[in-house]
Design a protein around this motif. Sequence first.
Motif, PDB file in Angstrom:
ATOM      1  N   LEU A  10     -20.483 -37.345  18.487  1.00 16.72           N
ATOM      2  CA  LEU A  10     -19.721 -36.255  19.090  1.00 16.72           C
ATOM      3  C   LEU A  10     -20.548 -34.977  18.992  1.00 16.72           C
ATOM      4  O   LEU A  10     -20.922 -34.558  17.892  1.00 16.72           O
ATOM      5  N   ILE A  11     -20.837 -34.391  20.135  1.00 14.53           N
ATOM      6  CA  ILE A  11     -21.613 -33.147  20.184  1.00 14.53           C
ATOM      7  C   ILE A  11     -20.617 -32.018  20.410  1.00 14.53           C
ATOM      8  O   ILE A  11     -20.007 -31.906  21.472  1.00 14.53           O
ATOM      9  N   HIS A  12     -20.441 -31.216  19.382  1.00 17.16           N
ATOM     10  CA  HIS A  12     -19.319 -30.279  19.374  1.00 17.16           C
ATOM     11  C   HIS A  12     -19.544 -29.039  20.224  1.00 17.16           C
ATOM     12  O   HIS A  12     -20.665 -28.722  20.636  1.00 17.16           O
ATOM     13  N   GLY A  13     -18.453 -28.347  20.472  1.00 16.54           N
ATOM     14  CA  GLY A  13     -18.472 -27.163  21.306  1.00 16.54           C
ATOM     15  C   GLY A  13     -18.794 -25.894  20.539  1.00 16.54           C
ATOM     16  O   GLY A  13     -18.950 -25.890  19.319  1.00 16.54           O
ATOM     17  N   THR A  51     -30.899 -19.202  15.859  1.00 15.77           N
ATOM     18  CA  THR A  51     -30.974 -20.495  16.530  1.00 15.77           C
ATOM     19  C   THR A  51     -30.288 -20.377  17.885  1.00 15.77           C
ATOM     20  O   THR A  51     -29.494 -19.453  18.104  1.00 15.77           O
ATOM     21  N   ASP A  52     -30.604 -21.321  18.782  1.00 22.67           N
ATOM     22  CA  ASP A  52     -30.042 -21.225  20.133  1.00 22.67           C
ATOM     23  C   ASP A  52     -29.956 -22.606  20.767  1.00 22.67           C
ATOM     24  O   ASP A  52     -30.006 -23.631  20.077  1.00 22.67           O
ATOM     25  N   LEU A  53     -29.829 -22.653  22.094  1.00 21.25           N
ATOM     26  CA  LEU A  53     -29.691 -23.929  22.796  1.00 21.25           C
ATOM     27  C   LEU A  53     -30.879 -24.843  22.527  1.00 21.25           C
ATOM     28  O   LEU A  53     -30.707 -26.055  22.338  1.00 21.25           O
ATOM     29  N   SER A  54     -32.078 -24.297  22.502  1.00 18.27           N
ATOM     30  CA  SER A  54     -33.251 -25.150  22.287  1.00 18.27           C
ATOM     31  C   SER A  54     -33.229 -25.775  20.900  1.00 18.27           C
ATOM     32  O   SER A  54     -33.589 -26.951  20.730  1.00 18.27           O
ATOM     33  N   VAL A  85     -25.838 -29.125  25.488  1.00 16.75           N
ATOM     34  CA  VAL A  85     -26.723 -29.661  24.452  1.00 16.75           C
ATOM     35  C   VAL A  85     -27.052 -31.126  24.731  1.00 16.75           C
ATOM     36  O   VAL A  85     -28.213 -31.543  24.680  1.00 16.75           O
ATOM     37  N   GLY A  86     -26.020 -31.929  25.040  1.00 20.25           N
ATOM     38  CA  GLY A  86     -26.249 -33.339  25.294  1.00 20.25           C
ATOM     39  C   GLY A  86     -27.002 -33.600  26.584  1.00 20.25           C
ATOM     40  O   GLY A  86     -27.863 -34.488  26.648  1.00 20.25           O
ATOM     41  N   GLU A 186     -30.624 -21.892  30.106  1.00 18.52           N
ATOM     42  CA  GLU A 186     -30.563 -22.989  31.068  1.00 18.52           C
ATOM     43  C   GLU A 186     -31.010 -24.306  30.450  1.00 18.52           C
ATOM     44  O   GLU A 186     -31.887 -24.333  29.587  1.00 18.52           O
ATOM     45  N   VAL A 187     -30.392 -25.389  30.907  1.00 17.01           N
ATOM     46  CA  VAL A 187     -30.881 -26.713  30.507  1.00 17.01           C
ATOM     47  C   VAL A 187     -32.153 -27.015  31.290  1.00 17.01           C
ATOM     48  O   VAL A 187     -32.291 -26.616  32.447  1.00 17.01           O
ATOM     49  N   GLU A 188     -33.079 -27.704  30.660  1.00 17.30           N
ATOM     50  CA  GLU A 188     -34.365 -28.010  31.287  1.00 17.30           C
ATOM     51  C   GLU A 188     -34.506 -29.489  31.628  1.00 17.30           C
ATOM     52  O   GLU A 188     -35.395 -29.864  32.396  1.00 17.30           O
TER      53      GLU A 188
END
Length: 258
Positions: A10-13, A51-54, A85-86, A186-188
């Motif tokens: 589970l990848i949380h919000g 920390t961040d999205l990456s 993230v996922g 942004e997602v890459e």
Amino acid sequence: MASSKPTLVLIHGAWHVPRSYSKLTNALKHAGYEVHVPRLPSMNEARPPNTDLSTDTDLIHSYVESLVDTGRTVVAIMHSYGGQVGTHGLSGLGLASRSERGLPGGVSKLIYMCAFAMPEGSSMVGKVKKFGHEHLLPIAFDFAGDDSCLTRDPKTLLVGEGVEAAEVDAYVSSLVRWNGKCMYQEVEKCAWREIPVAYIYTTADMTVPLDYQKDMVQKIEAEGQSVKTVELTTGHCPNLTMTKEVVDAINDWVHGQA
């Protein structure tokens, strides 16, 4: 004897931590699943955020890779920001793509739970802007000078109706400050291009409105990926407010009945 059921990650919000999902994870464990809920670094409460999205995507990639390297089949359940993230972090870990490379295990399904499921180059705020709602960001979210943020009214905007007040209070007390810069990143990479997808719509959602959810699924389908869906009449936290229905949907998708 090992369970034939896949391992769930589970990848949380945003604002959430693993204990926020105790009601859902307990129900899933009771249903016989092995459940993992790694804490995302962007919820480490550092001021200013470090920390961040990456960072989050790196953590999830390495965490899930360590599971599938043991031969496990993993189903990812992503909530809200966890979809960003996922989507990015699970790229390259699909069951089929790993098999082609002679590698064991892999991610067999992506289940987005009112989560952001977007293509490369897309951000959460980009979706908000598309719908002309950017002016609502400071109304919904309390941004500090260091860009960390909280939701201004979690009981209404996140949870909504469906459970007793004491349960809502306990849930809200688990929420923490988050690095709001993640909304703009942004997602890459795009895992849903290689892994089968399912989506849990939440029709009364005030944080990721149903229009956003439908738009994201339509974009995935336009790219040639089929999406299995279910609609729950609830707010942004069905893990709390419609736990049984979420478990039922996961069971159906895991066993190929829906």
